[in-house]
Motif scaffolding. Structure first.
Motif, mmCIF file in Angstrom:
data_model
loop_
_atom_site.group_PDB
_atom_site.id
_atom_site.type_symbol
_atom_site.label_atom_id
_atom_site.label_comp_id
_atom_site.label_asym_id
_atom_site.label_seq_id
_atom_site.Cartn_x
_atom_site.Cartn_y
_atom_site.Cartn_z
ATOM 1 N N ARG A 242 -9.921 -10.503 50.573
ATOM 2 C CA ARG A 242 -10.412 -10.506 51.905
ATOM 3 C C ARG A 242 -9.507 -10.609 53.586
ATOM 4 N NH1 ARG A 242 -13.026 -10.962 47.655
ATOM 5 N NH2 ARG A 242 -13.573 -8.703 49.045
ATOM 6 N N LEU A 243 -8.747 -11.306 52.802
ATOM 7 C CA LEU A 243 -8.193 -11.183 53.890
ATOM 8 C C LEU A 243 -7.681 -9.622 55.109
ATOM 9 C CD1 LEU A 243 -4.101 -12.848 54.949
ATOM 10 C CD2 LEU A 243 -4.606 -10.327 55.326
ATOM 11 N N LEU A 244 -7.501 -8.879 53.782
ATOM 12 C CA LEU A 244 -7.153 -7.301 54.796
ATOM 13 C C LEU A 244 -8.981 -7.050 54.932
ATOM 14 C CD1 LEU A 244 -4.638 -5.216 55.002
ATOM 15 C CD2 LEU A 244 -5.339 -4.185 52.727
ATOM 16 N N GLU A 264 -3.899 3.533 51.080
ATOM 17 C CA GLU A 264 -3.248 3.084 51.331
ATOM 18 C C GLU A 264 -3.316 1.294 51.498
ATOM 19 O OE1 GLU A 264 -0.556 0.747 53.859
ATOM 20 O OE2 GLU A 264 0.145 2.024 53.117
ATOM 21 N N ARG A 265 -4.822 1.372 50.941
ATOM 22 C CA ARG A 265 -5.676 0.444 50.933
ATOM 23 C C ARG A 265 -6.065 0.338 48.989
ATOM 24 N NH1 ARG A 265 -10.191 1.093 52.340
ATOM 25 N NH2 ARG A 265 -11.313 2.603 50.642
ATOM 26 N N THR A 266 -5.151 0.622 47.992
ATOM 27 C CA THR A 266 -5.402 0.758 47.239
ATOM 28 C C THR A 266 -3.489 0.152 46.708
ATOM 29 O OG1 THR A 266 -6.758 2.689 46.820
ATOM 30 C CG2 THR A 266 -5.463 2.484 44.490
ATOM 31 N N ARG A 267 -2.800 0.637 47.224
ATOM 32 C CA ARG A 267 -1.287 0.613 47.137
ATOM 33 C C ARG A 267 -1.099 -1.031 47.803
ATOM 34 N NH1 ARG A 267 3.199 -0.384 50.622
ATOM 35 N NH2 ARG A 267 2.166 0.116 52.877
ATOM 36 N N LEU A 268 -2.492 -1.186 49.289
ATOM 37 C CA LEU A 268 -1.324 -3.284 49.203
ATOM 38 C C LEU A 268 -2.577 -3.744 47.910
ATOM 39 C CD1 LEU A 268 -1.693 -2.684 53.043
ATOM 40 C CD2 LEU A 268 -0.544 -2.898 51.804
ATOM 41 N N HIS A 269 -3.664 -3.023 47.655
ATOM 42 C CA HIS A 269 -4.187 -3.545 46.255
ATOM 43 C C HIS A 269 -3.255 -4.239 45.304
ATOM 44 C CE1 HIS A 269 -7.107 -5.008 42.928
ATOM 45 N NE2 HIS A 269 -7.661 -5.738 44.222
ATOM 46 N N THR A 310 4.771 -16.197 43.460
ATOM 47 C CA THR A 310 5.872 -15.224 43.102
ATOM 48 C C THR A 310 5.955 -13.946 43.142
ATOM 49 O OG1 THR A 310 6.088 -15.809 40.983
ATOM 50 C CG2 THR A 310 7.418 -17.850 42.414
ATOM 51 N N ALA A 311 6.271 -12.433 43.875
ATOM 52 C CA ALA A 311 6.667 -11.665 43.886
ATOM 53 C C ALA A 311 8.108 -11.386 43.863
ATOM 54 C CB ALA A 311 5.483 -10.785 44.242
ATOM 55 N N PRO A 312 8.562 -9.470 43.479
ATOM 56 C CA PRO A 312 9.613 -9.098 43.795
ATOM 57 C C PRO A 312 9.630 -9.237 45.098
ATOM 58 C CG PRO A 312 8.055 -7.999 42.229
ATOM 59 C CD PRO A 312 7.130 -9.129 42.368
ATOM 60 N N PRO A 313 10.573 -8.703 46.337
ATOM 61 C CA PRO A 313 11.308 -8.191 47.791
ATOM 62 C C PRO A 313 10.241 -7.862 47.755
ATOM 63 C CG PRO A 313 13.092 -9.334 45.841
ATOM 64 C CD PRO A 313 12.206 -8.840 45.331
ATOM 65 N N GLU A 314 9.919 -6.319 47.888
ATOM 66 C CA GLU A 314 10.037 -5.712 47.818
ATOM 67 C C GLU A 314 8.246 -5.574 48.441
ATOM 68 O OE1 GLU A 314 10.272 -4.337 42.917
ATOM 69 O OE2 GLU A 314 10.992 -5.016 45.548
ATOM 70 N N VAL A 315 7.658 -6.246 47.057
ATOM 71 C CA VAL A 315 6.190 -7.168 47.688
ATOM 72 C C VAL A 315 5.632 -8.103 48.915
ATOM 73 C CG1 VAL A 315 4.166 -7.965 46.352
ATOM 74 C CG2 VAL A 315 5.810 -6.037 44.693
ATOM 75 N N TRP A 316 6.764 -8.650 48.528
ATOM 76 C CA TRP A 316 6.888 -9.772 50.414
ATOM 77 C C TRP A 316 6.945 -8.654 51.193
ATOM 78 C CZ3 TRP A 316 3.651 -12.767 49.096
ATOM 79 C CH2 TRP A 316 3.790 -14.142 47.574
ATOM 80 N N GLU A 317 7.796 -7.886 50.928
ATOM 81 C CA GLU A 317 8.206 -6.949 52.321
ATOM 82 C C GLU A 317 6.661 -5.758 52.937
ATOM 83 O OE1 GLU A 317 11.175 -3.313 54.102
ATOM 84 O OE2 GLU A 317 11.621 -4.378 51.806
ATOM 85 N N ALA A 318 6.080 -5.634 52.219
ATOM 86 C CA ALA A 318 4.583 -5.127 52.227
ATOM 87 C C ALA A 318 3.550 -5.681 52.871
ATOM 88 C CB ALA A 318 4.373 -3.791 51.251
ATOM 89 N N LEU A 319 3.394 -6.328 52.170
ATOM 90 C CA LEU A 319 2.126 -7.720 52.150
ATOM 91 C C LEU A 319 2.650 -8.815 53.716
ATOM 92 C CD1 LEU A 319 1.082 -9.079 49.279
ATOM 93 C CD2 LEU A 319 0.434 -6.742 50.170
ATOM 94 N N LEU A 320 4.374 -9.026 54.285
ATOM 95 C CA LEU A 320 4.207 -9.813 54.975
ATOM 96 C C LEU A 320 3.454 -10.492 56.269
ATOM 97 C CD1 LEU A 320 5.548 -12.755 55.491
ATOM 98 C CD2 LEU A 320 7.674 -11.744 56.031
#
Length: 347
Positions: A242-244, A264-269, A310-320
């Motif tokens: 919903r945010l995206l 890009e949308r699929t990658r973030l999802h 919780t999530a791997p660091p690379e996930v937070w780097e992309a989503l933050l």
């Protein structure tokens, strides 16, 4: 009140070539009550928004007595230039707001502010909506004079600051004084909040992440619908979806942004699907408000409290960065009325 010359929505620090062109002017209005101001806790955003639009209708729109859905028929030229008509009719799907402005109520919520007890709320204008800055400032001043909430509590608009960093990302946020006490001149900031500000804030936050955990603090009701049902547990994927959607729709409607590429949308999802709810202390708050326009009650209930993921660091780097955009534009239904306010903290 004399607004000074106002910048275009593409400021020098945010050229149109940026990949995400949405800009935000987040104004913090500090007010001092003259009489008790009853904002009724979690209803504050709705009360402030209603009073603000009521002043705008009364002072700037000659079609006040005409139903909104008929105004284009009566005077299409007026509707195209009237700030009130534009602000109201920007939402063509009730309950699914994509308006170019939003209210953030005083936090933490309080029922009443006594004379001399200052409080602050925010008005955020997005993209093209910054064209109407003077109307919002003048109407806010008038709203204080005529009153808001039960008993029409009156206040003085003391000063206005533009905040140039995402909420809650720094203990000393960058800001610009737009209006000083006892000064009628409005000084526009040299830039609005841009995607570059968001990226810089995210880059500064990530090194502080000691563990791969992130906590979201829902300060006003978060009201999400997923698969035709109200979301009553703060699972991350429905929230981020919903945010995206909201961020992308606001950028499209108010900054002429092209659609986000499907890849890009699929990658973030897919990245958001890797986030797990670790624990939460959220609760469901039942809140309903009265609409003088529709003459009926409206439920604006939702989740409040905190949730840790919780999530791997690379996930937070992309989503933050997108989470930080969410702290600016708020998330879920009734965001324009003050719902869906949240902050991010790193564990």
């Amino acid at each position: 009140m004399k607004p000074s010359s106002r910048p275009s929505t593409s400021s020098p620090s945010c050229p149109a070539a940026l990949p995400f062109p949405l800009t935000a002017l987040r104004m913090r209005l500090t007010c001092v009550p003259e009489t008790p101001v009853h904002l009724e806790g979690l209803k504050a955003g709705t009360l402030l928004r209603g009073a603000l639009l009521s002043v705008m209708l009364r002072t700037t729109c000659p079609l006040t007595g005409v139903p909104y859905e008929r105004r284009k028929e009566v005077d299409p030229e007026h509707v195209a230039t009237c700030p009130v008509c534009w602000l109201i009719q920007a939402n063509e799907q009730p309950g699914n707001e994509r308006r170019g402005y939003l209210i953030t109520p005083p936090l933490p919520p309080a029922d009443t502010y006594l004379p001399g007890q200052p409080f602050s709320f925010h008005i955020t204008l997005l993209g093209k909506a910054t064209t109407y800055i003077p109307y919002f400032i003048i109407s806010s001043h008038e709203m204080g004079r005529t009153g808001v909430g039960k008993g029409r509590g009156r206040f003085t608009l003391h000063h206005i600051h533009a905040e140039l960093s995402p909420p809650g990302t720094t203990s000393r946020p960058e800001e610009w004084e737009m209006r000083a006490p006892d000064d009628l001149t409005v000084r526009m900031p040299p830039t609005y909040l841009t995607h570059q500000h968001i990226l810089s804030a995210a880059e500064a936050l990530l090194p502080r992440m000691r563990r791969p955990r992130l906590t979201l603090h829902f300060l006003t009701p978060l009201r999400l619908v997923h698969e035709n049902h109200l979301v009553k547990t703060p699972e991350f994927l429905p929230f981020f979806t919903r945010l995206l959607e909201r961020v992308d729709m606001l950028a499209s409607r108010h900054a002429d942004a092209p659609p986000r590429p499907p890849g890009e949308r699929t990658r973030l999802h897919d990245l958001a699907a890797r986030v797990r709810l670790h624990h939460h202390t959220t609760r469901w708050e039942d809140v309903k408000t009265w609409s003088s326009r529709t003459r009926r009650h409206t439920w604006i209930s939702g989740l409040v409290g905190s949730a840790t993921y919780t999530a791997p660091p690379e996930v937070w780097e992309a989503l933050l960065p997108w989470l930080l955009w969410g702290t600016v534009v708020q998330v879920g239904k009734d965001a324009v009325k003050g719902n869906g306010v949240f902050l991010v903290s790193l564990s």
